[in-house]
Enzyme design. Structure first.
Site, mmCIF file in Angstrom:
data_model
loop_
_atom_site.group_PDB
_atom_site.id
_atom_site.type_symbol
_atom_site.label_atom_id
_atom_site.label_comp_id
_atom_site.label_asym_id
_atom_site.label_seq_id
_atom_site.Cartn_x
_atom_site.Cartn_y
_atom_site.Cartn_z
ATOM 1 N N HIS A 158 0.812 -1.223 0.000
ATOM 2 C CA HIS A 158 0.000 0.000 0.000
ATOM 3 C C HIS A 158 0.842 1.269 0.000
ATOM 4 O O HIS A 158 0.307 2.354 -0.177
ATOM 5 C CB HIS A 158 -0.933 -0.002 1.219
ATOM 6 C CG HIS A 158 -1.986 -1.061 1.141
ATOM 7 N ND1 HIS A 158 -3.293 -0.800 0.857
ATOM 8 C CD2 HIS A 158 -1.905 -2.415 1.276
ATOM 9 C CE1 HIS A 158 -3.985 -1.937 0.833
ATOM 10 N NE2 HIS A 158 -3.172 -2.930 1.090
ATOM 11 N N ASP A 366 3.098 9.672 -1.050
ATOM 12 C CA ASP A 366 1.965 8.862 -0.588
ATOM 13 C C ASP A 366 1.720 7.753 -1.611
ATOM 14 O O ASP A 366 1.693 8.019 -2.814
ATOM 15 C CB ASP A 366 0.713 9.753 -0.468
ATOM 16 C CG ASP A 366 -0.279 9.236 0.571
ATOM 17 O OD1 ASP A 366 -0.290 8.018 0.833
ATOM 18 O OD2 ASP A 366 -1.043 10.046 1.113
HETATM 19 P P1 ADP Z 1 -3.322 6.572 4.926
HETATM 20 O O1 ADP Z 1 -3.736 5.182 4.579
HETATM 21 O O2 ADP Z 1 -1.839 6.849 4.794
HETATM 22 O O3 ADP Z 1 -3.824 7.036 6.266
HETATM 23 P P2 ADP Z 1 -5.223 7.459 2.859
HETATM 24 O O4 ADP Z 1 -5.543 8.853 2.405
HETATM 25 O O5 ADP Z 1 -4.976 6.509 1.753
HETATM 26 O O6 ADP Z 1 -4.014 7.573 3.865
HETATM 27 O O7 ADP Z 1 -6.429 6.897 3.707
HETATM 28 C C1 ADP Z 1 -6.869 7.541 4.861
HETATM 29 C C2 ADP Z 1 -8.272 7.046 5.223
HETATM 30 O O8 ADP Z 1 -8.512 7.348 6.587
HETATM 31 C C3 ADP Z 1 -9.366 7.724 4.419
HETATM 32 O O9 ADP Z 1 -10.364 6.800 4.098
HETATM 33 C C4 ADP Z 1 -9.875 8.799 5.364
HETATM 34 O O10 ADP Z 1 -11.242 9.112 5.201
HETATM 35 C C5 ADP Z 1 -9.652 8.160 6.718
HETATM 36 N N1 ADP Z 1 -9.428 9.225 7.705
HETATM 37 C C6 ADP Z 1 -8.376 10.042 7.790
HETATM 38 N N2 ADP Z 1 -8.539 10.948 8.779
HETATM 39 C C7 ADP Z 1 -9.728 10.687 9.336
HETATM 40 C C8 ADP Z 1 -10.499 11.268 10.395
HETATM 41 N N3 ADP Z 1 -10.060 12.319 11.092
HETATM 42 N N4 ADP Z 1 -11.681 10.711 10.690
HETATM 43 C C9 ADP Z 1 -12.131 9.662 10.002
HETATM 44 N N5 ADP Z 1 -11.482 9.094 8.987
HETATM 45 C C10 ADP Z 1 -10.298 9.581 8.656
#
Ligand code: ADP
Length: 473
Positions: A158, A366
């Site tokens: 990922h 990312d």
């Molecule tokens: P990573 O896997 O590195 O955290 P991604 O952008 O691929 O980054 O995925 C992040 C996921 O986590 C998304 O689905 C996003 O909606 C969720 N997310 C991030 N911050 C929050 C938050 N404060 N509350 C709820 N969900 C969150």
């Protein structure tokens, strides 16, 4: 139908409405994949035990069977906080300045991977497809092969895969990559990371890459391919239309009192470029003083990996920066940055995205970035917001109609914020239409079908059908 055995570091099955909290993209993605498959999700419970027993805790939640094990404190320190999050994560995100090379971490990593292999082995039946996830478990496939597992096995990474010259700084890098060649399928988020991996395999290991990108090694053929992950589009759009989303939208809109809003949503992680993002916003305010009272940046950033020093550091840095910028640009009636350290239920998040005129997604590196896709999916097609997206995300290779930026350039991002605020409705609609098509068509279902098809040894759709096993199995 062949069962799917999904193996990842953590197992977390949110309830149907979507769990609140700092859920990573992996948990969100796997849960929706597993709901449709008769499968088992195996991994660490997130719990500590004084002495490792390998005891499996089996549960059935929302059509997903989970099997979890607890780990010892030393495992968690060396494998999870250590090799995974202080060695591989920074290295794979091109941050060799933050990468720690500690012999105990490497040993802990191998020990825990061996514990995973021992514990999951009794769950694997001959026709099962085994799908391993992410940088925590790179050698797991080879450990299972050592225990006689002949099943088709795939790995999906990922994160990014780093350039060969950076990877070469990792002690025993060859051993790590060799162990990955026991999988039948190795998947990456983008062609870019795939290219770096193939470069390593060719230059450092002297293996030939076939024209179709496959690798022949010890009489077996390994498929290495890009499978860009998407969001659960249908579920997300349904959530975005819910009362909960509407209420969150209306509440936030009312609170900004007619000001334009930019939104950032990220786990608190140094790879997300939050410091640079705040500085870019500050630069925009300095260069456009007439705008200062008319815009607000909402940054939602739930803390993660708080046991690792570099994460404590980034948290402190951002608090200082927010205070500084707000101190410089605030007035009695407003503050320019709202910085919130907590998670929100997904439906509320969808409402927040929709309320924002700009989605500001500017990681320094990312693997994919699902927030960018969620932002697009949540917009009102008649009056959509503008996505500003870092060129260094996997998503940038698909979302080419976003305003792509270099997140290191404070000036460039600052100017792009101005451009986005001034963008005419017709252009916003035109861009959004194309972005939405990509997010909708290359969703999580598409991703899963493509990967599972490759795991079956087929290269098309219809992965859910009963398919003949590949000769190579
Ligand atoms: P990573 O896997 O590195 O955290 P991604 O952008 O691929 O980054 O995925 C992040 C996921 O986590 C998304 O689905 C996003 O909606 C969720 N997310 C991030 N911050 C929050 C938050 N404060 N509350 C709820 N969900 C969150």
């Amino acid at each position: 139908m062949n069962r799917l055995i999904v193996i990842s570091n953590r197992v977390s099955v949110p309830n149907a409405a979507g769990a609140a909290g700092a859920q990573g993209g992996l948990a969100v993605a796997l849960n929706s994949a597993l709901r449709e498959h008769r499968g088992i999700w195996f991994g660490w419970s997130g719990q500590e035990t004084e002495e490792f027993t390998g005891h499996l805790n089996m549960q059935r939640i929302d059509d997903v069977t989970t099997a979890t094990i607890d780990l010892e404190p030393q495992d968690i320190e060396e494998y999870y906080n250590g090799y995974a999050n202080r060695t591989l994560w920074p290295l794979f995100h091109y941050r060799i300045d933050l990468t720690e090379y500690d012999r105990n971490f490497g040993e802990g990593y191998e020990r825990v991977n061996a514990r995973f292999a021992d514990a999951v082995l009794p769950l694997i039946e001959p026709d099962d497809l085994v799908w391993v996830h992410d940088y925590h478990l790179l050698p797991l496939g080879s450990l299972l092969r050592g225990k006689g597992v002949k099943n088709r096995m795939g790995l999906f990474l990922h994160t990014p895969w780093p350039p060969t010259r950076l990877l070469a700084s990792l002690p025993f890098h060859e051993r790590l990559v060799s162990s990955m060649l026991e999988y039948d399928v190795i998947g990456f988020q983008t062609e870019e990371w795939l290219g770096s991996f193939l470069h390593y395999v060719e230059k450092e290991m002297g293996l030939a890459i076939n024209e179709d990108g496959s690798i022949d090694c010890n009489g077996r053929r390994i498929v290495a391919q890009a499978f860009p992950i998407g969001i659960d589009y249908d579920e997300f759009v349904e959530g975005a239309r819910s009362d909960e989303a509407r209420e969150a939208h209306d509440h936030l809109k009312a609170s900004v009192r007619g000001r334009k809003m930019l939104i950032g949503v990220d786990r608190l992680d140094y790879s997300k470029g939050l410091g640079e993002r705040f500085e870019s916003f500050s630069r925009f305010l300095t260069d456009n003083p007439d705008q200062a009272a008319r815009v607000v940046l909402l940054q939602i950033a739930p803390p993660s990996r708080g046991d690792v020093a570099s994460y404590q550091q980034i948290r402190e840095d951002l608090e200082r920066k927010t205070g500084h910028i707000n101190g410089a640009h605030a007035d009695v009636a407003f503050v320019p940055i709202r910085y919130v350290n907590r998670g929100y239920p997904r439906r509320q998040l969808a409402g927040f995205y929709r309320a924002a005129d700009i989605g500001l997604v500017t990681p320094l590196r990312d693997g994919m970035n699902l927030v960018a896709k969620e932002y697009v999916a949540a917009q009102d097609p008649d009056d959509p917001g503008v996505l500003i997206l870092s060129q260094f995300t996997g998503a940038a290779l698909q979302l080419t109609d976003a305003l792509l930026v270099n997140p290191h350039s404070i000036e460039h991002v600052g100017e792009t914020i101005k451009r986005a605020l001034e963008m005419p409705l017709a252009e916003r609609r035109r861009r959004h239409e194309k972005l939405l098509a990509s997010v909708r068509d290359e969703d999580i279902v598409h991703w899963r079908n493509q990967f599972v098809a490759a795991l079956f040894g087929r290269d098309g759709d219809g992965a859910g059908d009963r398919l003949a096993r590949d000769e190579a199995a």
